[in-house]
Design an enzyme around this catalytic site. Structure first.
Site, PDB file in Angstrom:
ATOM      1  N   HIS A 157      16.616  42.346  10.067  1.00 46.39           N
ATOM      2  CA  HIS A 157      15.198  42.034  10.197  1.00 46.39           C
ATOM      3  C   HIS A 157      14.484  43.115  11.008  1.00 46.39           C
ATOM      4  CE1 HIS A 157      16.494  37.983   8.972  1.00 46.39           C
ATOM      5  NE2 HIS A 157      15.241  37.805   8.598  1.00 46.39           N
ATOM      6  N   LYS A 161      11.625  40.721  15.701  1.00 50.26           N
ATOM      7  CA  LYS A 161      12.159  39.356  15.552  1.00 50.26           C
ATOM      8  C   LYS A 161      12.839  38.929  16.841  1.00 50.26           C
ATOM      9  CE  LYS A 161      14.900  36.333  12.552  1.00 50.26           C
ATOM     10  NZ  LYS A 161      13.840  35.296  12.533  1.00 50.26           N
TER      11      LYS A 161
END
Length: 263
Positions: A157, A161
């Site tokens: 990600h 995040k």
């Protein structure tokens, strides 16, 4: 017409959700909440024309939900916010779409109990993409036939995040574990760490990766990789709006995206 409210309306997910609500013929935005930009038009952040809906302070959640007669609240914020706001919404009789990840088991228990106590409806899912939920189904079936293979999950990600491993990776592990009658999870490895029969979960963070998830079933002389790649957050926003349209027609209770999609 379904009256929808959105938490985190100025954020990346909240603004996309609002954009998708404006495209719905069955739903209208009646309230938008955040901790900043109070008083600004919600359409400004969703890159659509002025909607006539001002950003409200999340501290006024209960008052605004009641005033606007919201039917459903969509929440893709953070665990610390969701554990406060979900019970408030449920107490107002408002249905919930929760896409927040990183909730502890204790926080999830509190939210579940509040939903049940107030007899509202909720969809709670770590991922609202249609493709990811089909990915879960494929992974579940593969696990049944590859139970003696080593199983590893790799997720990647963007560098902003907050939680790791991702809720989607943990859900994939749960799906596999359920299919195989229970498995231990190991998140990352370092030092002397002989492999057992666990499911390994590994998190990568970098740049602007929207979300990649790969499940590896590894045997002697061969491996199978099942992968899902998200190219845009639009898939999550579209799924959330779809879930919101669906939930208002259901009996009180807690549902998943499997239920929404009929998987």
């Amino acid at each position: 017409m379904i009256n929808a409210a959105v938490l985190g309306a100025c954020g990346r997910m909240g603004s996309l959700i609002i954009e998708n609500i404006t495209c719905s013929t069955d739903m209208q935005l009646v309230a938008a909440f955040d901790i900043g930009s109070i008083g600004k038009d919600a359409g400004e952040f969703a890159h659509v024309s002025n909607l006539g809906i001002q950003i409200s302070d999340v501290k006024d959640l209960e008052t605004v939900l009641k005033k606007t007669q919201a039917d459903v609240l969509i929440d893709f914020t953070a665990a610390g916010a969701t554990i406060v706001n979900a019970p408030i919404a449920a107490g107002c009789g408002v249905n919930l779409i929760i896409g927040t990840t990183g909730l502890t088991p204790e926080q999830r228990k509190v939210i579940d109990e509040t939903i049940q106590k107030n007899k509202v409806r909720a969809v709670i899912s770590p991922n609202y993409s249609v493709g990811v939920n089909v990915f879960f189904k494929i992974v579940r079936e593969a696990a049944k036939y590859l139970s003696d293979y080593d199983i590893e999950i790799i997720e990647a990600h963007h560098n902003q995040k907050k939680d790791a491993p991702s809720g989607t990776a943990l859900r994939a592990a749960d799906v596999i574990s359920e299919a195989l009658g229970g498995k231990e999870y190991v998140c990352g490895r370092e030092g002397i760490a002989p492999r057992g029969k666990e499911i390994g979960i590994h998190a990568v963070r970098g740049g602007d990766i929207t979300g990649d998830h790969t499940v590896l079933f590894v045997g002697n002389s061969e491996r199978i990789e099942i992968r899902h790649m998200a190219h845009s957050r639009q898939i999550f926003a579209k799924g959330a709006v779809r879930a919101a349209e669906w939930i208002c027609k259901q009996e009180p209770g807690i549902y998943s995206m499997d239920d929404v999609l009929g998987l």
